[in-house]
Scaffold this motif. Structure first.
Motif, PDB file in Angstrom:
ATOM      1  N   MET A   1       0.766  -1.293   0.075  1.00 20.09           N
ATOM      2  CA  MET A   1      -0.158  -0.341  -0.156  1.00 20.09           C
ATOM      3  C   MET A   1       1.259   1.519   0.077  1.00 20.09           C
ATOM      4  O   MET A   1       1.637   1.071   1.133  1.00 20.09           O
ATOM      5  N   LEU A   2       0.649   2.650  -1.280  1.00 16.53           N
ATOM      6  CA  LEU A   2       1.133   3.197  -0.933  1.00 16.53           C
ATOM      7  C   LEU A   2      -0.134   4.485  -0.020  1.00 16.53           C
ATOM      8  O   LEU A   2      -0.661   4.715  -0.643  1.00 16.53           O
ATOM      9  N   GLY A   3       1.020   5.536   0.786  1.00 18.60           N
ATOM     10  CA  GLY A   3       0.463   6.196   1.435  1.00 18.60           C
ATOM     11  C   GLY A   3       1.206   7.179   1.185  1.00 18.60           C
ATOM     12  O   GLY A   3       2.354   7.313   1.559  1.00 18.60           O
ATOM     13  N   ASP A   4      -0.056   8.325   2.247  1.00 21.25           N
ATOM     14  CA  ASP A   4       0.374   9.457   1.914  1.00 21.25           C
ATOM     15  C   ASP A   4       1.311   9.872   3.505  1.00 21.25           C
ATOM     16  O   ASP A   4       1.215   9.317   4.505  1.00 21.25           O
ATOM     17  N   LYS A   5       1.813  11.379   4.034  1.00 23.62           N
ATOM     18  CA  LYS A   5       2.510  11.389   5.130  1.00 23.62           C
ATOM     19  C   LYS A   5       0.889  11.083   6.645  1.00 23.62           C
ATOM     20  O   LYS A   5       1.516  11.367   7.278  1.00 23.62           O
ATOM     21  N   ALA A   6       0.255  11.380   5.504  1.00 23.23           N
ATOM     22  CA  ALA A   6      -0.728  11.576   6.933  1.00 23.23           C
ATOM     23  C   ALA A   6      -1.737  10.309   7.150  1.00 23.23           C
ATOM     24  O   ALA A   6      -2.196  10.151   8.106  1.00 23.23           O
ATOM     25  N   TYR A   7      -1.041   9.204   6.475  1.00 22.15           N
ATOM     26  CA  TYR A   7      -1.960   7.960   6.653  1.00 22.15           C
ATOM     27  C   TYR A   7      -0.385   7.325   7.644  1.00 22.15           C
ATOM     28  O   TYR A   7      -0.476   6.228   7.639  1.00 22.15           O
ATOM     29  N   SER A   8       0.338   8.026   8.844  1.00 23.04           N
ATOM     30  CA  SER A   8       2.044   7.839   9.107  1.00 23.04           C
ATOM     31  C   SER A   8       1.317   7.143   9.950  1.00 23.04           C
ATOM     32  O   SER A   8       2.560   8.129  11.453  1.00 23.04           O
ATOM     33  N   SER A   9       0.018   7.084  11.292  1.00 24.83           N
ATOM     34  CA  SER A   9       0.013   7.055  12.765  1.00 24.83           C
ATOM     35  C   SER A   9      -0.379   5.444  13.055  1.00 24.83           C
ATOM     36  O   SER A   9      -0.408   4.503  11.969  1.00 24.83           O
ATOM     37  N   ALA A  10       0.264   5.436  14.347  1.00 20.55           N
ATOM     38  CA  ALA A  10       0.382   4.284  14.801  1.00 20.55           C
ATOM     39  C   ALA A  10      -0.730   2.639  14.460  1.00 20.55           C
ATOM     40  O   ALA A  10      -0.451   2.032  14.247  1.00 20.55           O
ATOM     41  N   ALA A  11      -1.445   3.759  14.354  1.00 24.02           N
ATOM     42  CA  ALA A  11      -3.746   2.054  14.237  1.00 24.02           C
ATOM     43  C   ALA A  11      -3.021   1.944  12.996  1.00 24.02           C
ATOM     44  O   ALA A  11      -2.753   0.780  12.686  1.00 24.02           O
ATOM     45  N   ILE A  12      -2.717   2.716  11.674  1.00 27.12           N
ATOM     46  CA  ILE A  12      -3.005   2.449  10.554  1.00 27.12           C
ATOM     47  C   ILE A  12      -2.168   1.397  10.556  1.00 27.12           C
ATOM     48  O   ILE A  12      -2.252   0.387   9.900  1.00 27.12           O
ATOM     49  N   ILE A  21       0.254  -6.438   5.268  1.00 27.74           N
ATOM     50  CA  ILE A  21       0.208  -5.812   4.081  1.00 27.74           C
ATOM     51  C   ILE A  21       1.482  -4.952   4.064  1.00 27.74           C
ATOM     52  O   ILE A  21       1.463  -4.102   4.983  1.00 27.74           O
ATOM     53  N   LYS A  22       2.095  -4.805   3.170  1.00 25.67           N
ATOM     54  CA  LYS A  22       3.539  -4.079   3.217  1.00 25.67           C
ATOM     55  C   LYS A  22       2.799  -2.720   2.012  1.00 25.67           C
ATOM     56  O   LYS A  22       2.542  -2.192   1.416  1.00 25.67           O
ATOM     57  N   ALA A  23       3.138  -1.887   3.508  1.00 23.24           N
ATOM     58  CA  ALA A  23       3.053  -0.866   3.684  1.00 23.24           C
ATOM     59  C   ALA A  23       4.745   0.293   3.097  1.00 23.24           C
ATOM     60  O   ALA A  23       5.937   0.179   4.276  1.00 23.24           O
ATOM     61  N   THR A  24       3.765   1.262   2.195  1.00 21.78           N
ATOM     62  CA  THR A  24       4.912   2.052   2.088  1.00 21.78           C
ATOM     63  C   THR A  24       4.986   3.919   2.661  1.00 21.78           C
ATOM     64  O   THR A  24       3.891   4.028   1.111  1.00 21.78           O
ATOM     65  N   ILE A  25       4.962   4.268   3.273  1.00 25.03           N
ATOM     66  CA  ILE A  25       4.049   5.171   4.011  1.00 25.03           C
ATOM     67  C   ILE A  25       5.304   6.241   4.402  1.00 25.03           C
ATOM     68  O   ILE A  25       5.937   5.547   5.188  1.00 25.03           O
TER      69      ILE A  25
END
Length: 101
Positions: A1-12, A21-25
């Protein structure tokens, strides 16, 4: 999943990790500062692939080009298949204006 800095919370990040799910945030500067302030208790930085993150820009630009069409942006169509057809027509028009070499 590619996300913006806004989606960089610990809960997400925890939710994505639980679902494998591998995240690139990217990490915002304030989160980096707080993590470094906690030293070893702050944990290690989350994985980040800058090459994959650059591809996010291509997807966002495509969505912006599609939203230039009012019927796509407002979604007046009641039926899903009609709206998908509208997206198809808008995609073809975008492709004809900006063909890939």
């Amino acid at each position: 999943m590619l996300g913006d800095k806004a989606y960089s919370s610990a809960a997400i990040r925890t939710h994505l990790r639980r679902r494998n799910i591998k995240a690139t945030i990217p990490e915002p500067a304030d989160q980096v500062k707080n993590r470094l302030k906690r030293a070893s208790k702050g944990g290690r930085p989350p994985a980040f692939d800058p090459v994959a993150y650059k591809q996010r820009n291509v997807v966002e630009r495509t969505f912006c080009q599609l939203r230039q069409y009012r019927a796509v942006a407002t979604r007046y169509d009641k039926r899903d298949f009609v709206w998908r057809g509208t997206i198809d027509v808008a995609s073809i028009r975008v492709w004809l204006r900006h063909p890939v070499s």
